[in-house]
Design a protein around this motif. Structure first.
Motif, PDB file in Angstrom:
ATOM      1  N   SER A   1       0.820  -1.198   0.000  1.00  0.00           N
ATOM      2  CA  SER A   1       0.000   0.000   0.000  1.00  0.00           C
ATOM      3  C   SER A   1       0.862   1.260   0.000  1.00  0.00           C
ATOM      4  O   SER A   1       1.991   1.254   0.508  1.00  0.00           O
ATOM      5  CB  SER A   1      -0.920   0.018   1.217  1.00  0.00           C
ATOM      6  OG  SER A   1      -1.727  -1.142   1.250  1.00  0.00           O
ATOM      7  N   ASN A   2       0.334   2.335  -0.596  1.00  0.00           N
ATOM      8  CA  ASN A   2       0.995   3.649  -0.618  1.00  0.00           C
ATOM      9  C   ASN A   2       2.441   3.543  -1.104  1.00  0.00           C
ATOM     10  O   ASN A   2       3.355   4.114  -0.509  1.00  0.00           O
ATOM     11  CB  ASN A   2       0.955   4.294   0.775  1.00  0.00           C
ATOM     12  CG  ASN A   2      -0.457   4.481   1.269  1.00  0.00           C
ATOM     13  OD1 ASN A   2      -1.325   4.943   0.533  1.00  0.00           O
ATOM     14  ND2 ASN A   2      -0.703   4.101   2.516  1.00  0.00           N
ATOM     15  N   ALA A   3       2.631   2.791  -2.165  1.00  0.00           N
ATOM     16  CA  ALA A   3       3.983   2.553  -2.665  1.00  0.00           C
ATOM     17  C   ALA A   3       3.998   2.612  -4.186  1.00  0.00           C
ATOM     18  O   ALA A   3       2.964   2.474  -4.854  1.00  0.00           O
ATOM     19  CB  ALA A   3       4.495   1.190  -2.191  1.00  0.00           C
ATOM     20  N   VAL A   4       5.192   2.833  -4.721  1.00  0.00           N
ATOM     21  CA  VAL A   4       5.422   2.646  -6.156  1.00  0.00           C
ATOM     22  C   VAL A   4       6.223   1.358  -6.287  1.00  0.00           C
ATOM     23  O   VAL A   4       7.308   1.233  -5.704  1.00  0.00           O
ATOM     24  CB  VAL A   4       6.210   3.818  -6.774  1.00  0.00           C
ATOM     25  CG1 VAL A   4       6.338   3.614  -8.282  1.00  0.00           C
ATOM     26  CG2 VAL A   4       5.531   5.145  -6.485  1.00  0.00           C
ATOM     27  N   ILE A   5       5.679   0.400  -7.029  1.00  0.00           N
ATOM     28  CA  ILE A   5       6.313  -0.911  -7.150  1.00  0.00           C
ATOM     29  C   ILE A   5       6.777  -1.093  -8.598  1.00  0.00           C
ATOM     30  O   ILE A   5       5.957  -1.003  -9.528  1.00  0.00           O
ATOM     31  CB  ILE A   5       5.342  -2.044  -6.769  1.00  0.00           C
ATOM     32  CG1 ILE A   5       4.706  -1.755  -5.395  1.00  0.00           C
ATOM     33  CG2 ILE A   5       6.058  -3.375  -6.748  1.00  0.00           C
ATOM     34  CD1 ILE A   5       3.230  -1.514  -5.456  1.00  0.00           C
ATOM     35  N   LEU A   6       8.055  -1.314  -8.774  1.00  0.00           N
ATOM     36  CA  LEU A   6       8.630  -1.473 -10.109  1.00  0.00           C
ATOM     37  C   LEU A   6       9.130  -2.894 -10.294  1.00  0.00           C
ATOM     38  O   LEU A   6       9.966  -3.375  -9.531  1.00  0.00           O
ATOM     39  CB  LEU A   6       9.784  -0.477 -10.296  1.00  0.00           C
ATOM     40  CG  LEU A   6      10.652  -0.646 -11.556  1.00  0.00           C
ATOM     41  CD1 LEU A   6       9.807  -0.511 -12.818  1.00  0.00           C
ATOM     42  CD2 LEU A   6      11.786   0.367 -11.555  1.00  0.00           C
ATOM     43  N   LEU A   7       8.609  -3.563 -11.313  1.00  0.00           N
ATOM     44  CA  LEU A   7       9.090  -4.893 -11.694  1.00  0.00           C
ATOM     45  C   LEU A   7       9.831  -4.756 -13.018  1.00  0.00           C
ATOM     46  O   LEU A   7       9.234  -4.429 -14.048  1.00  0.00           O
ATOM     47  CB  LEU A   7       7.921  -5.875 -11.836  1.00  0.00           C
ATOM     48  CG  LEU A   7       8.281  -7.281 -12.344  1.00  0.00           C
ATOM     49  CD1 LEU A   7       9.239  -7.978 -11.396  1.00  0.00           C
ATOM     50  CD2 LEU A   7       7.023  -8.117 -12.556  1.00  0.00           C
ATOM     51  N   ASP A   8      11.129  -5.013 -12.984  1.00  0.00           N
ATOM     52  CA  ASP A   8      11.967  -4.880 -14.172  1.00  0.00           C
ATOM     53  C   ASP A   8      12.253  -6.261 -14.765  1.00  0.00           C
ATOM     54  O   ASP A   8      12.161  -7.274 -14.065  1.00  0.00           O
ATOM     55  CB  ASP A   8      13.269  -4.174 -13.790  1.00  0.00           C
ATOM     56  CG  ASP A   8      14.038  -3.666 -14.994  1.00  0.00           C
ATOM     57  OD1 ASP A   8      13.409  -3.296 -16.000  1.00  0.00           O
ATOM     58  OD2 ASP A   8      15.284  -3.631 -14.926  1.00  0.00           O
ATOM     59  N   GLU A   9      12.617  -6.309 -16.032  1.00  0.00           N
ATOM     60  CA  GLU A   9      12.903  -7.575 -16.728  1.00  0.00           C
ATOM     61  C   GLU A   9      11.746  -8.554 -16.588  1.00  0.00           C
ATOM     62  O   GLU A   9      11.936  -9.768 -16.380  1.00  0.00           O
ATOM     63  CB  GLU A   9      14.198  -8.201 -16.189  1.00  0.00           C
ATOM     64  CG  GLU A   9      15.435  -7.357 -16.414  1.00  0.00           C
ATOM     65  CD  GLU A   9      15.829  -7.273 -17.886  1.00  0.00           C
ATOM     66  OE1 GLU A   9      15.502  -8.200 -18.652  1.00  0.00           O
ATOM     67  OE2 GLU A   9      16.453  -6.265 -18.270  1.00  0.00           O
ATOM     68  N   ALA A  10      10.530  -8.041 -16.724  1.00  0.00           N
ATOM     69  CA  ALA A  10       9.336  -8.854 -16.472  1.00  0.00           C
ATOM     70  C   ALA A  10       9.105  -9.933 -17.518  1.00  0.00           C
ATOM     71  O   ALA A  10       8.296 -10.836 -17.308  1.00  0.00           O
ATOM     72  CB  ALA A  10       8.101  -7.949 -16.393  1.00  0.00           C
ATOM     73  N   GLN A  11       9.825  -9.876 -18.648  1.00  0.00           N
ATOM     74  CA  GLN A  11       9.666 -10.934 -19.648  1.00  0.00           C
ATOM     75  C   GLN A  11      10.114 -12.289 -19.110  1.00  0.00           C
ATOM     76  O   GLN A  11       9.732 -13.328 -19.646  1.00  0.00           O
ATOM     77  CB  GLN A  11      10.453 -10.591 -20.925  1.00  0.00           C
ATOM     78  CG  GLN A  11      11.961 -10.777 -20.838  1.00  0.00           C
ATOM     79  CD  GLN A  11      12.683  -9.567 -20.269  1.00  0.00           C
ATOM     80  OE1 GLN A  11      12.027  -8.615 -19.831  1.00  0.00           O
ATOM     81  NE2 GLN A  11      13.998  -9.581 -20.271  1.00  0.00           N
ATOM     82  N   ASN A  12      10.888 -12.271 -18.030  1.00  0.00           N
ATOM     83  CA  ASN A  12      11.389 -13.524 -17.446  1.00  0.00           C
ATOM     84  C   ASN A  12      10.555 -14.005 -16.261  1.00  0.00           C
ATOM     85  O   ASN A  12      10.991 -14.869 -15.500  1.00  0.00           O
ATOM     86  CB  ASN A  12      12.850 -13.361 -17.023  1.00  0.00           C
ATOM     87  CG  ASN A  12      13.774 -13.280 -18.227  1.00  0.00           C
ATOM     88  OD1 ASN A  12      13.510 -13.887 -19.249  1.00  0.00           O
ATOM     89  ND2 ASN A  12      14.839 -12.519 -18.096  1.00  0.00           N
ATOM     90  N   THR A  13       9.357 -13.458 -16.115  1.00  0.00           N
ATOM     91  CA  THR A  13       8.431 -13.989 -15.111  1.00  0.00           C
ATOM     92  C   THR A  13       7.564 -15.068 -15.754  1.00  0.00           C
ATOM     93  O   THR A  13       7.246 -15.001 -16.944  1.00  0.00           O
ATOM     94  CB  THR A  13       7.503 -12.887 -14.560  1.00  0.00           C
ATOM     95  OG1 THR A  13       6.745 -12.332 -15.646  1.00  0.00           O
ATOM     96  CG2 THR A  13       8.298 -11.786 -13.889  1.00  0.00           C
ATOM     97  N   THR A  14       7.185 -16.045 -14.952  1.00  0.00           N
ATOM     98  CA  THR A  14       6.229 -17.050 -15.426  1.00  0.00           C
ATOM     99  C   THR A  14       4.813 -16.493 -15.276  1.00  0.00           C
ATOM    100  O   THR A  14       4.602 -15.445 -14.644  1.00  0.00           O
ATOM    101  CB  THR A  14       6.347 -18.338 -14.616  1.00  0.00           C
ATOM    102  OG1 THR A  14       5.957 -18.066 -13.252  1.00  0.00           O
ATOM    103  CG2 THR A  14       7.771 -18.881 -14.643  1.00  0.00           C
ATOM    104  N   SER A  15       3.846 -17.169 -15.830  1.00  0.00           N
ATOM    105  CA  SER A  15       2.446 -16.735 -15.709  1.00  0.00           C
ATOM    106  C   SER A  15       2.022 -16.648 -14.247  1.00  0.00           C
ATOM    107  O   SER A  15       1.370 -15.681 -13.825  1.00  0.00           O
ATOM    108  CB  SER A  15       1.524 -17.695 -16.466  1.00  0.00           C
ATOM    109  OG  SER A  15       1.809 -17.679 -17.838  1.00  0.00           O
TER     110      SER A  15
END
Length: 336
Positions: A239-253
């Motif tokens: 909550s009340n945050a900025v969340i950055l996920l980088d290199e997301a092409q390497n995440t699974t479904s």
């Protein structure tokens, strides 16, 4: 020189009242001016504080808008890079398409910008970056996909820092798939931060670009800035945050679904990745590609796609990315 037609040869002369600002615009040994000449196929001649530009009507008009824009931005006293000049050129071209019938370019729409204490104003350098910054301001969740060097991660960090400095977010959470398949971190030395740091180096570099080092270090110590491997996000509500996920092409479904459902009240999510550089095992579907295909019509979700033309690192990087894209298309046609 009168124009020979709607887009015939023409000539204009610009005058710069402030020689110091003019020198910033022209660049060392007039390198910025030479770059504009090459990009627009115009001829520019400097005589004191006067600058004469010759070329087609459209090209001369774009050169004038570009130079006027750079002169205005030079108030801050910062030297321009080639990327800054390219950004001004693209902005001038966009303005021309928005106002094709108007000779007066006052009151025109400008590229979006982010402002942080350390960097000051940072403007988008092309239409894709402009669309990206607009999407970040309008949406709670934004996907940005495209090749390396387009500024996806760098602008995301800058936007996050701006939100924190404006009091719109309390924390910045940085996450990334640590290794290609499975996030096997146990063999690495040190605590969790030490294990993950090497994989998050690009994000740290962007952080230090937008924040003083002492503020970054203090934020890491107090938890205002948090580094977390993707696997450790499970079960949390952010909550009340900025969340950055980088290199997301390497995440699974499953990983992507888990990450997306962490979004809490008052938070923003930014997900970046390059679908052409997937390191998952064969047969494993990329969570980024699946999410982008499933969520385009969901309210509050933005999606921006960058191409090789939007690379801002170096002209050679742009050409390398294009060569790989062209080769990929050839391979696909051969397989068909």
């Amino acid at each position: 020189m009168p124009p020979a037609g709607p887009n015939g040869p023409t000539e204009i002369t610009l005058s710069f009242g402030d020689n110091k600002r003019a020198s910033l615009v022209l660049g060392q040994y007039d390198q910025n001016l030479a770059h504009i000449e090459r990009r627009l196929a115009v001829i520019a001649t400097v005589n004191g504080n006067h600058l004469t530009v010759k070329g087609s009507r459209d090209a001369v008009d774009k050169a004038k808008r570009t130079l006027d824009m750079l002169y205005e931005q030079a108030k801050g006293g910062r030297a321009f890079t080639t990327g800054d000049v390219d950004g001004a050129l693209q902005e001038a071209a966009l303005q021309g398409s928005l106002f094709p019938s108007k000779g007066d370019t006052s009151g025109k729409v400008s590229f979006e910008q982010i402002v942080t204490r350390k960097r000051g104003p940072v403007r988008a350098r092309n239409a894709a970056q402009d669309a990206y910054l607009r999407a970040l301001k309008r949406n709670e969740l934004v996907f940005a996909e495209g090749p390396a060097g387009t500024g996806k991660t760098w602008l995301a960090v800058g936007h996050a820092v701006q939100l924190m400095e404006q009091g719109q977010a309390e924390r910045l959470i940085l996450s990334r798939p640590a290794v290609e398949a499975g996030e096997r971190l146990g063999f690495l030395p040190g605590d969790m931060k030490d294990k993950v740091d090497p994989y998050l180096r690009p994000i740290y570099d962007a952080l230090y670009d937008f924040m003083e080092a002492r503020i970054v270090e203090r934020g890491l110590q107090t938890g205002q800035i948090e580094v977390a491997p993707l696997a450790f996000m499970r079960g949390r509500t952010l909550s009340n945050a900025v969340i950055l996920l980088d290199e997301a092409q390497n995440t699974t479904s499953m990983q992507m679904k888990m990450f997306l459902t962490r979004l809490g009240e008052g938070s923003r999510m930014i997900i970046t990745g390059d679908p052409t550089q997937i390191d998952l095992p064969p047969g494993q579907k990329s969570g980024l590609i699946e999410a982008v295909s499933l969520l385009p019509a969901v309210e509050g979700v933005g999606h921006v796609t960058f191409g090789h033309a939007d690379v801002v690192r170096h002209d050679l990087v742009r050409r390398i990315v294009k060569a790989y894209e062209d080769a990929g298309g050839i391979h696909q046609r051969r397989e068909l």
